[in-house]
Design an enzyme around this catalytic site. Structure first.
Site, mmCIF file in Angstrom:
data_model
loop_
_atom_site.group_PDB
_atom_site.id
_atom_site.type_symbol
_atom_site.label_atom_id
_atom_site.label_comp_id
_atom_site.label_asym_id
_atom_site.label_seq_id
_atom_site.Cartn_x
_atom_site.Cartn_y
_atom_site.Cartn_z
ATOM 1 N N TYR A 1 -3.186 -2.075 -10.605
ATOM 2 C CA TYR A 1 -3.184 -1.948 -9.146
ATOM 3 C C TYR A 1 -2.339 -3.045 -8.496
ATOM 4 C CZ TYR A 1 -5.005 -1.829 -4.380
ATOM 5 O OH TYR A 1 -5.123 -1.782 -3.020
ATOM 6 N N LYS B 1 0.366 3.327 -2.936
ATOM 7 C CA LYS B 1 -0.752 4.272 -3.052
ATOM 8 C C LYS B 1 -0.274 5.718 -2.973
ATOM 9 C CE LYS B 1 -4.469 1.345 -1.077
ATOM 10 N NZ LYS B 1 -3.890 0.005 -0.977
ATOM 11 N N VAL C 1 1.091 -3.547 3.938
ATOM 12 C CA VAL C 1 1.048 -4.839 4.632
ATOM 13 C C VAL C 1 2.288 -5.687 4.382
ATOM 14 C CG1 VAL C 1 -1.462 -5.056 4.798
ATOM 15 C CG2 VAL C 1 -0.273 -5.943 2.782
ATOM 16 N N SER D 1 0.798 -1.234 0.000
ATOM 17 C CA SER D 1 0.000 0.000 0.000
ATOM 18 C C SER D 1 0.826 1.278 0.000
ATOM 19 C CB SER D 1 -0.939 0.032 1.205
ATOM 20 O OG SER D 1 -1.994 -0.884 1.025
ATOM 21 N N TYR E 1 -4.005 3.195 7.532
ATOM 22 C CA TYR E 1 -5.252 2.437 7.653
ATOM 23 C C TYR E 1 -6.168 3.110 8.682
ATOM 24 C CZ TYR E 1 -2.476 -0.835 4.977
ATOM 25 O OH TYR E 1 -1.679 -1.396 4.027
#
Lengths: 306, 306, 306, 306
Positions: free
Chosen positions: A190, A68, A260, A65, A242
């Site tokens: 992605y 992102k 993660v 992530s 998160y």
């Protein structure tokens, strides 16, 4: 801060060692489950380019992530404020992969750091680039100075085979008219983004523009405006870890983005980029030893943004 | 009741005429949007086989969600009570295509008449039949006695192109481990089921086993047990008309299943099957004139289950 | 049915005996927790007044939420359809004491059988009657023919001391402008209603008007219109047994209303009123042996509305 | 920054003037609705005690939710980290007065700046102080140096009469065992806190300990530890401005707390406290001109925490 930093990092590494075996390595895809939990690396790169590191700081890991953040930066470069027509800027208050809020808010994701938001950002990149995964890899090679980095095809394929939840989100957004490209195309990109592999040193260097008014250190080149750099930092602070962002800000007090794979990238404005890596995760999906290491860092150096 | 039924149906048709122009024809796919709103048909078939009808009762229309009832019956025939491991039996209290409840209940749909539940039932049929769409068509030909009925391929294809919301649900359930077949296969079958075309007379006859202890009228053959027939009727009453089931039971008081094509099939236990069709829908997606016609029917005949 | 009913009831009592110790007696107030679990009574009263019973059918118990049914009937008598401006007629799909739906639906309860809805009904009664608790007791004395019945003051007071959740709902509705009387007044009446004590025979007789076109059996007096009686039955079927109404309809197939005191009142239109009592509850708050007894009753007699 | 600050503040006041008539003054109680919208004041107090101000900076106004910040500080002083057993530290992602999250999280409020959280904090203060409203007023007199400040009894009483939503929350938390004092007592104190009146200069001075390592400026006295001061700042950033905290951090980038009276208090660590006041609110309940003024402040001075 920098004069004693090498020994500070070693001290942190020593202090978090007992935690390394307590986290749980991500296991939703087999490829991640095989990474040994008992690893720890940390790197700091100052805005003038000095590198400080400890442990496995040169070991590449799956950034997951954290991608992102860099996908958002790439989208901001190409679209500017148009990005905010596709994602919001508020903490979601719910799990990173929840569809509930997406339903009540008609398919508009709360922010670019939850999965739905990152899929919207990837959709933007799919419109702009023939192969957004290559565009992102190019960008990260440039930002990190590591021209060898790439995504791990085996990990990407495994993510893709286990992407039903993300497929659900993408189709859901598409049902609200909020997805321009075919869902399969967006998911391919992605999953490749998540599978990019970088080391702590790579990542600490790659975030430097956010600590340096949007500029690439040691160059006149600007990645994004000073104002936008500050704003992305704000977004990292409120939404980057998160649904534990509030607690992370409370304990650590630095803009950060976690993955993660066990990595957490952070920064101190005007001072440095940081990255810590340890694969064992806490209940929120953040690196257990990593969060503790960053909290120790701000305590020992007396540095936070607050 | 039956002696005056022909004139009762004509009276109902006359009374609902002013409503025909007030509903809104379903428009989520172009093929449905072209059906003229000002149509009305109604048919009653007694358990001993007499047919009473008025208006466009022989006009085939797209059965849409009414197919969920017959898909459930087919699944019950092949799986028996195993079906209830895949779907619940409770009203959902939320919109028929909501994903919210599915998230809090880990991918287990509330009942077989909301979209998520029907997708789970279709998944069962995909495991049992090479081409579940053909199996369902065969079954409906047998139940209705109309050997010419089929699904409309153009409508099925259009549904399929606009199935992102259902794709979201199917992937979501699959992410919880609750979908055995590939999502694309399940959606193909589901969209074909929705596109089956039948008339009021066909449908009123096809539900007769539910009014007749599970038996096919005029034959010794049993479709399902008397007990199961009663139970499906209970499910139709509590869950058959989208999220207006409570109000429908309150006003009409008959087990029923509606579809956005404007059809509503209903039944009076031990007495008859009914079907009404009028394409204009109310805010809940039920036929506006159809609900009113059924309410008039129970008022004029003094028949309901309560 | 009636010729063998006495022995049918005894058979049911024998069959459910092993279940009596398996339910959990309600314990949210100390007064209910002391009732012994191993009790069972059942009564059937035909529309022409014959009484059939088994076990503890004459033992008074706390009717709890069954009072919601009679409070609704009283409100319908005084307000007619005006009642539906204050509560809906749809299953809630969520727990009987949830505030979530109340928030998204601006303080309008889904139906009169969840707590929020019953509080709205009680508010209506508080406007109409100086002491609604006395009005309801009078009504139940008349309907049951038991002129001695009353509410248990000690139970009512204990309910009142533990009414924070209901107070939350009442204040919440009031914040939406949907509560005409002071919250304390409404809660006093509501808690007294729950504390009314009646036996199975009392309750089976008290619901007879709902099985008899709204009329009091053996009299010309009409409690409510035939149409309204049918409609209340429909509401009991879709909403009468907490969030297990779908499953109850599926298994039992009769209009019913349950309470955490272990009672369940039900009826067969045109035939009889029924009541069963056993204090041990299942996970949904319905009497464990009671639901089973009603299911046996419909199986053994072959009677249900479907 | 300070040399040109007086003129910077005047420039800000001039720039926001067109916005003053565009916001909507809070009207949920009559006493607030009468405040004229076209008012604007702003004050900055440096950690070494210099005061800079413009417009209505000495005009007392109703601090409303800004009191939640000072109630938290008082609770932290008396309870230390025990406070976090009663409230979380995460953004809620939902409206400040929503009960939805409270239900799924069993009565534990997400953070001390939403209403439910502030009620939990007030409950702590009710346990610690005979009259928490007086304790808070004493504390604010000391922090601001304004010994005349007090709460407005008329406003407090009006809040109390319109406190059904807060009463719902308090009873709801109490139903989960999370409220030690009677609801009426907690609401009395809470409403008095909201009705405290202070000026921009008062408030800018009162937050100085948060900008100064927890110390009262110009004294050796410590209000709270340096670490805790930083942490409260983090909480203000992630949760301080209703459900627009993400956007506020994005645009302004300073720890802040707003109130529906039109005040927003903010701070720059190690530099100064700030307060802006303008009664017209935006859709999120934050001062429309106030947010804009703070954004201009960070732009013109080049100061933010990022």
């Amino acid at each position: 801060m920098f004069e004693r930093l090498a020994s500070t990092l070693d001290e942190i590494a020593a202090q978090v060692r007992p935690l390394l075996s307590q986290g749980r390595v991500a296991s939703y895809i087999p490829e991640l489950a095989t990474v040994p939990a008992v690893r720890f690396g940390m790197a700091v790169v100052s805005v003038d380019g000095r590198v400080f590191k400890t442990g496995d700081a040169d070991q590449p890991f799956s950034i997951q992530s954290i991608s992102k953040l860099f996908a958002l930066l790439l989208a901001l470069q190409t679209e500017g404020d148009g990005v905010w027509r596709r994602v919001g800027r508020e903490p979601s208050g719910t799990a990173f992969n929840s569809l509930v809020q997406l339903e009540s808010e008609q398919g508009l994701p709360r922010n670019p750091f939850i999965n739905a938001g990152a899929l919207a950002i990837t959709d933007i990149l799919c419109t702009r680039f023939a192969t957004p995964e290559n565009a992102l890899v190019q960008q990260l090679r440039k930002l990190s100075g590591n021209t060898a980095l790439d995504y791990n095809l085996r990990v990407a394929n495994s993510e893709r085979r286990h992407s039903d939840r993300n497929a659900a989100m993408a189709h859901f957004m598409r049902s609200f008219g909020r997805m321009d490209n075919p869902v399969d195309r967006v998911l391919d990109a992605y999953c490749s983004h998540c599978a990019i592999e970088m080391s702590c040193v790579d990542l600490a260097r790659a975030v430097l523009p956010l600590a340096h008014h949007g500029q690439l250190p040691g160059s006149e080149e600007r990645l994004l405006s000073a104002s936008l750099a500050k704003r992305v930092n704000a977004l990292m602070l409120t939404c980057g870890t998160y649904d534990a962002a509030g607690d992370f800000a409370f304990r650590v007090g630095l803009p950060a983005k976690s993955g993660v794979g066990g990595g957490i990238v952070a920064l101190i404005p005007n001072v440095c980029g940081l990255c810590v890596w340890s694969p064992g995760l806490d209940a929120n999906g953040n690196s257990l030893a990593g969060v503790q290491a960053l909290e120790l860092f701000t305590t020992l150096t007396g540095r936070s943004i607050f």
